[in-house]
Scaffold this active site. Structure first.
Site, PDB file in Angstrom:
ATOM      1  N   TYR A   1       0.806  -1.146   0.075  1.00 41.10           N
ATOM      2  CA  TYR A   1      -0.013   0.042   0.095  1.00 41.10           C
ATOM      3  C   TYR A   1       0.884   1.252   0.114  1.00 41.10           C
ATOM      4  CZ  TYR A   1      -3.436   3.465   1.710  1.00 41.10           C
ATOM      5  OH  TYR A   1      -4.224   4.593   1.711  1.00 41.10           O
TER       6      TYR A   1
ATOM      7  N   ASP B   1       9.258   2.886  -0.077  1.00 37.32           N
ATOM      8  CA  ASP B   1       8.110   3.211   0.496  1.00 37.32           C
ATOM      9  C   ASP B   1       8.416   3.097   2.074  1.00 37.32           C
ATOM     10  OD1 ASP B   1       5.923   4.134   2.013  1.00 37.32           O
ATOM     11  OD2 ASP B   1       4.362   3.440   0.549  1.00 37.32           O
TER      12      ASP B   1
ATOM     13  N   LYS C   1       4.281   8.677   8.922  1.00 39.80           N
ATOM     14  CA  LYS C   1       4.174   7.995  10.261  1.00 39.80           C
ATOM     15  C   LYS C   1       5.121   8.297  11.303  1.00 39.80           C
ATOM     16  CE  LYS C   1       0.797   4.619   8.691  1.00 39.80           C
ATOM     17  NZ  LYS C   1       0.825   4.106   7.311  1.00 39.80           N
TER      18      LYS C   1
HETATM   19  C1  LIG Z   1       0.340   4.480   6.021  1.00 40.98           C
HETATM   20  C2  LIG Z   1       1.087   4.316   4.780  1.00 40.98           C
HETATM   21  C3  LIG Z   1       0.790   5.105   3.603  1.00 40.98           C
HETATM   22  C4  LIG Z   1      -0.162   6.184   3.650  1.00 40.98           C
HETATM   23  O1  LIG Z   1       0.016   7.233   4.509  1.00 40.98           O
HETATM   24  P1  LIG Z   1      -0.770   8.108   5.036  1.00 40.98           P
HETATM   25  O2  LIG Z   1      -0.198   9.041   5.860  1.00 40.98           O
HETATM   26  O3  LIG Z   1      -2.108   7.275   5.771  1.00 40.98           O
HETATM   27  O4  LIG Z   1      -1.566   8.504   3.560  1.00 40.98           O
HETATM   28  C5  LIG Z   1       1.673   4.862   2.507  1.00 40.98           C
HETATM   29  N1  LIG Z   1       2.635   3.913   2.334  1.00 40.98           N
HETATM   30  C6  LIG Z   1       2.786   2.905   3.492  1.00 40.98           C
HETATM   31  C7  LIG Z   1       3.818   1.717   3.506  1.00 40.98           C
HETATM   32  C8  LIG Z   1       1.860   3.091   4.574  1.00 40.98           C
HETATM   33  O5  LIG Z   1       1.896   2.029   5.660  1.00 40.98           O
END
Ligand SMILES: *Cc1c(COP(=O)(O)O)cnc(C)c1O
Length: 435
Positions: free
Chosen positions: A143, A238, A271
């Protein structure tokens, strides 16, 4: 007793779709009533009924120090007194950038934004702008936020251009997104053989936390790096979830231990770097980052980007993580949790396997650790949902879906871990302990 969570859910549903502002909070996968949080402190939060939970979500990762850490609270309070937002640059943005660049050597320059979605979306635009190419590779089960081009799942045969996973995303918008199976080297090689000159970037969660917890194998990651370099595509990590969570240097530092000279070209962060405030970032090689406006032709902007209160929160959080032994202690606590759960499951004859790194973990009601999304989904969801609710009743809050990772914070004590393991043992023994 009236259930205030239920009352709040009913009230919320009148005004907010599903009663929640992000879908996973609605408990759709596990059923039942979501808990409305009243307050949190350390490793716990309290719901609208006043029940306490040991929190293994930590806002889905950011709360690595636990809730209400004194140093972070103080930094936020001080920053708030100086103003909430200016729409003009501040010194604290530089300090946070310096801190991130110091800890993640693959990043030479970065830009601050407000959410992981924004950071991921901007990374794709930058990679396309910098390479002059259109196609991107993503992996099923990873994601990267909810930008249109990334809301895509594999087509009928894998290694085809995918289908939108959301209504409202026109097929043309995902026609350049190639969706591959995680940890599948032959498929990766075939994709580059066919589309190599058109691929702008490969985006990957190196330790995937959005299909529970699945690591990219070292040979797979090595091929990702080699193929991107060979074909002039950018490797985008990511690390919104794994950054400053699995290790001080992120997942990239772990792969660098196995693959000499290993570095991604671009990194997406979020995060933990905001410590619970809306803050995210993307960064990488100077030559690529300088393609961004106002220097370059790739447009990207944000009214609240680099927000002074959020940067204060993030900076204070990153300072605490650098205390000697922080990640060793966090990793040991997390291992203690998953090993305890594993022992309890084994004793009860429940299929169970688990993995963890730093303050992030996953467990599966399966005999073998999955290597990709399809095998994660072999989990018996009824067993998982039963376990989830039985633990919830005993005051332990795990992620309300079997395809989510879990998080331990520095505020979790060995007593919290033992209470969790005892609860799991009681659940699997079928014992009925009143909550
Ligand atoms: C949480 C998450 C996102 C999205 O971040 P948001 O602040 O919720 O938009 C993107 N990539 C990864 C791997 C994530 O865990």
């Amino acid at each position: 007793m009236t259930d205030r969570n239920l009352a709040l859910l009913q009230r919320a549903r009148q005004l907010i779709p599903g009663g929640v502002n992000s879908p996973v909070r609605a408990f759709k996968a596990v059923g039942g009533t979501p808990r409305f949080v009243q307050r949190a402190q350390g490793a716990y939060f309290w719901d609208a009924n006043g029940q306490r939970y040991i929190d293994y979500i930590g806002s889905w990762g950011p709360m690595i120090l636990g809730h209400g850490h004194p140093a972070v609270l103080e930094a936020v309070q001080r920053a708030a007194l100086d103003g909430f937002s200016f729409g003009a640059p501040t010194e604290r943005e530089i300090e946070l950038a310096e801190e991130i660049v110091k800890l993640l050597p693959s990043i030479e320059m970065l830009r601050l934004v407000s959410s992981g979605t924004e950071a991921g979306m901007s990374t794709i635009r930058l990679a396309r702008g910098a390479t002059g190419r259109s196609k991107i590779i993503k992996f099923e089960g990873c994601y990267h936020g909810h930008a249109d081009a990334l809301l895509v799942k594999a087509g009928s045969g894998l290694a085809t251009f995918g289908h939108p996973t959301s209504a409202g995303v026109p097929p043309e918008v995902v026609q350049h997104t190639l969706v591959l199976e995680y940890n599948n080297v032959p498929q990766l090689e075939a994709a580059f053989a066919e589309h190599g000159p058109a691929i702008a970037c490969l985006m990957i969660e190196p330790i995937a936390g959005n299909m529970n917890f699945v690591r990219a194998s070292v040979p797979f990651m090595r091929r990702c790096r080699e193929l991107c370099s060979q074909h002039g595509a950018l490797l985008a990590f990511d690390e919104v979830m794994s950054g400053f969570r699995v290790a001080l240097g992120g997942a990239q530092s772990l792969y660098a231990q196995h693959i000499p000279g290993f570095e991604p070209d671009l990194t997406v962060l979020g995060k933990v770097i905001g410590g619970g405030m809306p803050l995210a970032a993307f960064g990488g090689k100077r030559a690529v980052m300088e393609q961004l406006a106002p220097l370059g032709a790739v447009y990207q902007a944000g009214t609240l980007s680099g927000n002074p209160v959020a940067t204060a929160c993030g900076l204070a959080t990153l300072k605490e993580l650098q205390r000697p032994g922080f990640f060793e202690a966090l990793g040991a606590r997390t291992r203690s949790l998953v090993q305890g759960l594993s022992a309890a499951a084994n004793a009860a004859g429940v299929p169970f396997c688990t993995d963890s790194e730093g303050g992030m973990f996953g467990f599966f009601l399966l005999d073998q650790l999955p290597q990709n999304y399809a095998t994660v989904l072999r989990t018996d969801s009824a067993s998982f949902n039963h376990f989830f609710h039985a633990m919830l009743d005993r005051g332990v809050y795990f992620a309300p879906a079997l395809y989510e990772a879990g998080f331990v914070s520095a505020a979790h004590t060995e007593a919290d871990v033992q209470a969790t393991v005892d609860a799991a043992r009681a659940v699997w023994a079928g014992a009925h302990t009143p909550s």
